[in-house]
Design a protein around this motif. Structure first.
Motif, mmCIF file in Angstrom:
data_model
loop_
_atom_site.group_PDB
_atom_site.id
_atom_site.type_symbol
_atom_site.label_atom_id
_atom_site.label_comp_id
_atom_site.label_asym_id
_atom_site.label_seq_id
_atom_site.Cartn_x
_atom_site.Cartn_y
_atom_site.Cartn_z
ATOM 1 N N ASP A 88 52.635 -20.445 32.713
ATOM 2 C CA ASP A 88 54.093 -20.585 32.835
ATOM 3 C C ASP A 88 54.541 -21.975 32.430
ATOM 4 N N ARG A 122 47.854 -10.228 32.761
ATOM 5 C CA ARG A 122 48.934 -10.973 33.421
ATOM 6 C C ARG A 122 49.662 -11.861 32.416
ATOM 7 N N LYS A 126 53.654 -12.028 31.062
ATOM 8 C CA LYS A 126 54.491 -13.241 31.039
ATOM 9 C C LYS A 126 55.159 -13.407 29.667
ATOM 10 N N GLU A 129 58.148 -11.087 29.604
ATOM 11 C CA GLU A 129 59.267 -11.612 30.396
ATOM 12 C C GLU A 129 60.091 -12.621 29.610
ATOM 13 N N ARG A 130 59.453 -13.320 28.687
ATOM 14 C CA ARG A 130 60.126 -14.361 27.906
ATOM 15 C C ARG A 130 60.545 -13.879 26.516
#
Length: 274
Positions: A88, A122, A126, A129-130
């Protein structure tokens, strides 16, 4: 708009580019925007997507720097270690980089189960999500695991680079087609019409050797999920840029103008959200 959806730049370093074997001596040198731009102009291609060839954040930064200097480098597919706990934070550092459109890892050099690790999955979530895309660099033996990955990440846009490198030199296609068909059933999975000449006989290939694989790709993905890529400069071990472009340009001449436009640029622009 016509787009080369897959090419590379590098400042040659034998340690970083250790995958360039002695029989690939032609590409053991620097390849930079000044080398590619005249080729794009001659082919009437408006821009390109620069894809990582080294697994480092330095590579991502290098490509983004080139893209900032050249407006015709329309997007960058960079690298990040998707399994890292601080992913992240790494992605946060790139949040202002509008030309960063996706990520890739050299999965073809790893065990197929590598991409099914919990931390890797995972990381893919991510990216979703972006809003980033993901390029799948695979060999046919990775396709079963790739399908499992896609099932675990059903909302992630992914594109299969180089048709998953079928065994063109050996004329094998039946098992490859069967596995590609399962991936093609997923509407967010796309495919790049690229990298074929390096899977054929480097010295003796003909367009007719490649057409059966292009026909299968068209059958499975249709023009809305196919995108042209040169794989320059890697392609130079087997063919000139113009030869690679001509094969796909000639093949797509059988299609309607709107279908050809999709493959030669519009699909890439849509997929990478440019």
């Amino acid at each position: 708009m016509r787009i080369d959806s897959h090419q590379h730049f590098w400042e040659y370093n034998p340690k970083r580019q250790d995958w360039i074997t002695p029989d690939m001596s032609r590409i053991r040198r620097n390849f930079l925007p000044g080398d590619l731009y005249p080729l794009l102009q001659d082919a009437k291609i408006d821009g390109c997507i620069a894809v990582q060839a080294d697994e480092s954040l330095r590579e991502t930064d290098f490509l983004l720097d080139l893209a900032a200097q050249h407006e015709w480098i329309l997007g960058v597919v960079g690298w990040a270690d998707l399994g890292k706990d601080d992913l992240d934070e790494i992605l946060d550092q790139y949040s202002s980089q509008e030309k960063l459109v996706g990520f890739r890892e050299v999965l073809q050099s790893k065990d197929p189960r590598y991409m099914l690790r919990e931390e890797f999955v995972r990381g893919i979530h991510k990216l979703k999500e972006r809003g980033y895309a993901y390029d799948l660099l695979l060999f046919p033996q990775h396709l079963d695991a790739a399908l499992e990955l896609v099932k675990k990440c059903p909302e992630q846009r992914m594109v299969i680079d180089h048709l998953a490198k079928p065994l063109i030199k050996d004329g094998e296609w039946k098992d490859w087609k069967k596995k590609m068909a399962l991936l093609a059933e997923r509407e967010l999975i796309y495919c790049k019409v690229s990298g074929m000449v390096t899977e054929a006989d480097w010295k003796k290939w003909t367009p007719e050797d490649l057409f059966p694989y292009l026909e299968i790709a068209l059958e499975l993905f249709d023009p809305d999920r196919l995108m042209y890529g040169s794989d320059w400069p890697v392609c130079l071990v087997a063919a000139e840029f113009e030869q690679v472009y001509r094969v796909v340009d000639d093949f797509t001449s059988q299609l309607s103008s709107s279908e050809k436009d999709r493959i030669m640029g519009e699909t890439a622009a849509e997929f990478y959200k440019m």
